[in-house]
Enzyme design. Structure first.
Site, short mmCIF file in Angstrom:
data_model
loop_
_atom_site.label_atom_id
_atom_site.label_comp_id
_atom_site.label_asym_id
_atom_site.label_seq_id
_atom_site.Cartn_x
_atom_site.Cartn_y
_atom_site.Cartn_z
N LYS A 170 38.70 86.95 96.53
CA LYS A 170 38.07 87.51 97.65
C LYS A 170 38.38 86.42 99.09
O LYS A 170 37.42 85.76 99.30
CB LYS A 170 36.70 88.17 97.68
N GLU A 226 23.72 79.93 103.45
CA GLU A 226 22.87 81.10 103.51
C GLU A 226 23.64 82.27 102.74
O GLU A 226 22.94 82.92 101.77
CB GLU A 226 23.08 81.85 104.96
N GLU A 245 30.34 75.76 96.89
CA GLU A 245 30.61 74.45 97.50
C GLU A 245 30.18 75.01 99.12
O GLU A 245 30.90 75.92 99.67
CB GLU A 245 32.26 74.37 97.63
N CYS A 279 33.95 71.17 106.42
CA CYS A 279 32.56 71.22 105.87
C CYS A 279 31.98 69.89 106.00
O CYS A 279 30.78 69.36 106.08
CB CYS A 279 32.69 71.86 104.81
N GLU A 379 24.48 72.65 110.88
CA GLU A 379 25.65 72.51 111.01
C GLU A 379 26.68 73.35 112.06
O GLU A 379 26.25 74.57 112.03
CB GLU A 379 26.39 73.03 109.56
P1 NAD Z 1 30.56 82.38 105.04
O1 NAD Z 1 29.61 82.03 104.09
O2 NAD Z 1 30.19 83.40 106.21
O3 NAD Z 1 31.53 83.44 104.42
C1 NAD Z 1 32.39 82.73 103.05
C2 NAD Z 1 33.02 83.91 102.22
O4 NAD Z 1 31.97 84.58 101.83
C3 NAD Z 1 33.98 84.78 102.89
O5 NAD Z 1 34.90 85.41 102.31
C4 NAD Z 1 32.95 86.04 103.48
O6 NAD Z 1 33.55 87.21 103.48
C5 NAD Z 1 32.01 85.90 102.23
N1 NAD Z 1 30.87 86.81 102.11
C6 NAD Z 1 29.94 86.92 103.38
N2 NAD Z 1 28.83 87.67 102.84
C7 NAD Z 1 28.99 87.87 101.80
C8 NAD Z 1 27.86 88.31 100.54
N3 NAD Z 1 26.84 88.98 101.20
N4 NAD Z 1 28.23 88.27 99.42
C9 NAD Z 1 29.42 87.96 98.94
N5 NAD Z 1 30.57 87.13 99.93
C10 NAD Z 1 30.20 87.19 101.30
O7 NAD Z 1 31.18 81.18 105.59
P2 NAD Z 1 32.53 80.95 106.56
O8 NAD Z 1 31.68 81.14 107.84
O9 NAD Z 1 33.50 81.65 106.24
O10 NAD Z 1 32.69 79.56 106.13
C11 NAD Z 1 32.19 78.36 106.94
C12 NAD Z 1 31.14 77.67 105.87
O11 NAD Z 1 31.91 77.46 104.78
C13 NAD Z 1 30.63 76.29 106.17
O12 NAD Z 1 29.27 76.21 106.06
C14 NAD Z 1 31.38 75.30 105.72
O13 NAD Z 1 30.64 74.05 105.52
C15 NAD Z 1 31.58 75.94 104.23
N6 NAD Z 1 32.83 75.20 103.58
C16 NAD Z 1 32.49 74.50 102.45
C17 NAD Z 1 33.20 73.84 102.01
C18 NAD Z 1 33.19 72.91 100.75
O14 NAD Z 1 34.33 72.48 99.99
N7 NAD Z 1 31.89 72.35 100.40
C19 NAD Z 1 34.77 74.03 102.17
C20 NAD Z 1 34.86 74.83 103.34
C21 NAD Z 1 33.97 75.41 104.23
#
Ligand code: NAD
Length: 476
Positions: A170, A226, A245, A279, A379
């Site tokens: 997804k 979250e 992650e 991140c 963040e």
């Molecule tokens: P997000 O958590 O809002 O979304 C991530 C994914 O989760 C998206 O595909 C989104 O559609 C999906 N999602 C949203 N609500 C959901 C739910 N209720 N159930 C299941 N899936 C759901 O994050 P974002 O804004 O897309 O990305 C930014 C975040 O990702 C930052 O916190 C960043 O630090 C983190 N990140 C971490 C790494 C790592 O390797 N540690 C790498 C890249 C990004």
């Protein structure tokens, strides 16, 4: 969407818009999948796993497919890079020279590793003939964020596929385009139908349905803490192992014996890389008092020379943030930070690029002040760093470790024994020395505390995460 080797609409026939963050224009309408589509994709992956050829074929044959896919990624690098840049807003040079070649390198790394990973090992115990066997799990789910869409697909699914699993992906709703193009390449590489499935859609529908599906055997989530919590709760209810992650609030500790000018320029680069939407990047600069003003001067000079523009325009070194929502998030943090007493070292904020007035641009910012400030703790995910002075090593370590995140930090010093000592004291999955944002294949990249759990990515262990272990024992 790409499900069971077919390009399909969503079951509901609905779609959502994908925009170019560089000017706000709609560039694609993409199928809005939901629970029914996830159901189909999981079923297709399960069928492919149980009845198809993928899971049972020798590792070296699977590796041939993955190498072929890597070759196709390289062949179409220019197309993938352009799509990625349009979708995320990152400068074309970054996609061409960084993100896309990283995908083919990851596919090759895990393809080769899987060929040399022993699937059967004898266990020496008295009175028994025993061995352990490693087999793939089955259907593995993946939920990805928007900041490095295809690079993270590579990091995520390569070990799972090399191990013999089938996957349901997804992608983030803001940036699904390269993941879809990747499926075209997987088709061309001859990867059997049902092995790779992609359901595009929103997080609360498609994402939640994937996390809640009892038919998956493992789930990997990359995104915010979250949503990570919600996903982990769903997986917990089904007792599905989950890899998380998550976000970070990385620190860079700069000692007074460091090459301060080089560190300042590198850190300016770290917060403008991908417009700060990284991140693990260095968003807290913990600086020896003696060199703070020099470091800030050199960094401000470097940041003021950053060329902000559309991802595809020549000369752009920093693009927009990914969406208007993200732009408002960054601007909101800057406002709250100042309201809570932060001083501005370099004023960032909204930015207008001629010819691209609808784009989501922001200028880099540097703030300083108390460690309790919201901009020092949370963040922001934009081109912003928070600078904090320290007197001695112990104070520096304390400042870094006051964060609930634990993804990545760096230590900058000319004294390598000090750098190594401090690097080990910082609580995080990764400590880098005289560099920030370093990801060689073969070195595990993971987070602890609020930054994640479940083993991380990129290491040899990640392949084993996708192989279940079984003991076979015969008394004699
Ligand atoms: P997000 O958590 O809002 O979304 C991530 C994914 O989760 C998206 O595909 C989104 O559609 C999906 N999602 C949203 N609500 C959901 C739910 N209720 N159930 C299941 N899936 C759901 O994050 P974002 O804004 O897309 O990305 C930014 C975040 O990702 C930052 O916190 C960043 O630090 C983190 N990140 C971490 C790494 C790592 O390797 N540690 C790498 C890249 C990004």
């Amino acid at each position: 969407m790409y499900v069971d080797g077919e390009w399909t609409e969503a079951a509901s026939s609905s779609s959502f818009e994908v925009r170019d963050p560089g000017d706000g224009c709609v560039i694609a309408n993409v199928a809005a999948g939901e629970a029914r589509d996830i159901e189909k994709a999981v079923e297709a992956a399960r069928w492919a796993f149980r009845h198809g050829t993928w899971a049972g074929m020798p590792a070296n044959d699977r590796a041939v497919y993955l190498h072929r896919l890597a070759d196709l990624v390289d062949r179409d690098r220019a197309i993938l890079a352009q799509l990625e840049s349009l979708d995320v807003g990152k400068p074309l040079a970054q996609s061409t020279g960084g993100d896309i070649p990283n995908v083919s390198a990851t596919l090759r790394y895990y393809a080769d590793l899987s060929v040399h990973t022993r699937r059967r090992e004898p266990i020496a115990v008295s009175g028994y003939e025993a061995r352990s066997v490693r087999s793939p799990y089955g259907v593995c789910g993946f939920i990805f964020p928007w900041n490095f869409p295809l690079l993270l697909v590579g990091w995520g699914i390569s070990p799972a596929l090399a191990a013999g699993n089938c996957v349901v992906i997804k992608p983030a709703e803001d940036t699904p385009l390269t993941t879809l193009y990747f499926c075209k390449l997987a088709e061309e590489a001859g990867i059997p139908k049902g092995v790779i499935n992609v359901v595009t859609g929103l997080g609360e529908t498609a994402g939640a349905a994937l996390a809640e599906h009892p038919g998956i055997r493992r789930l990997s989530f990359t995104g915010s803490p979250e949503i990570g919590r919600q996903v982990a709760e769903s997986c917990g209810r089904n007792l599905v192992p989950v890899k998380l992650e998550l976000g970070g609030k990385g620190a860079a500790v700069i000692f007074d014996d460091a090459d301060v000018d080089a560190a300042a320029r590198a850190l300016a680069g770290a917060i403008t890389l991908n417009t700060g939407q990284v991140c693990c990047t260095a968003t807290r600069w913990v600086v020896a008092k003696k060199v703070m003003s020099r470091l800030v001067d050199v960094a401000c000079e470097a940041l003021s020379k950053v060329s902000i523009g559309h991802a595809l325009d020549e000369g752009t070194s920093m693009g927009p943030v990914v969406s208007e929502k993200q732009r408002q998030r960054v601007l909101g943090y800057l406002e709250r930070g100042e309201r809570e007493g932060a001083s501005v070292l370099l004023r960032g904020g909204p930015h207008r690029v001629e010819g691209h007035e609808g784009g989501y641009y922001v200028k880099p910012s540097l703030l300083t002040g108390a460690p309790e400030n919201v901009c020092a703790r949370e963040e922001i995910f934009g081109p912003v760093a928070y600078v904090m002075p320290f007197e001695d090593e112990a104070e520096a370590v304390e400042l870094v470790n006051s964060s609930n995140y634990g993804l990545a930090n760096s230590v900058w010093s000319g004294d390598l024994s000090r750098a190594n000592r401090v690097a080990e004291c910082l609580v995080a999955g990764n400590s880098w020395i005289n560099a920030h944002n370093v990801f060689p294949h073969g070195v595990p990249y993971a987070g602890c505390n609020l930054s994640g759990m479940g083993g991380g990515v990129l290491g040899p262990e990640t392949l084993l995460d996708y192989l279940r272990s079984q003991s076979i024992v015969r008394p004699f």
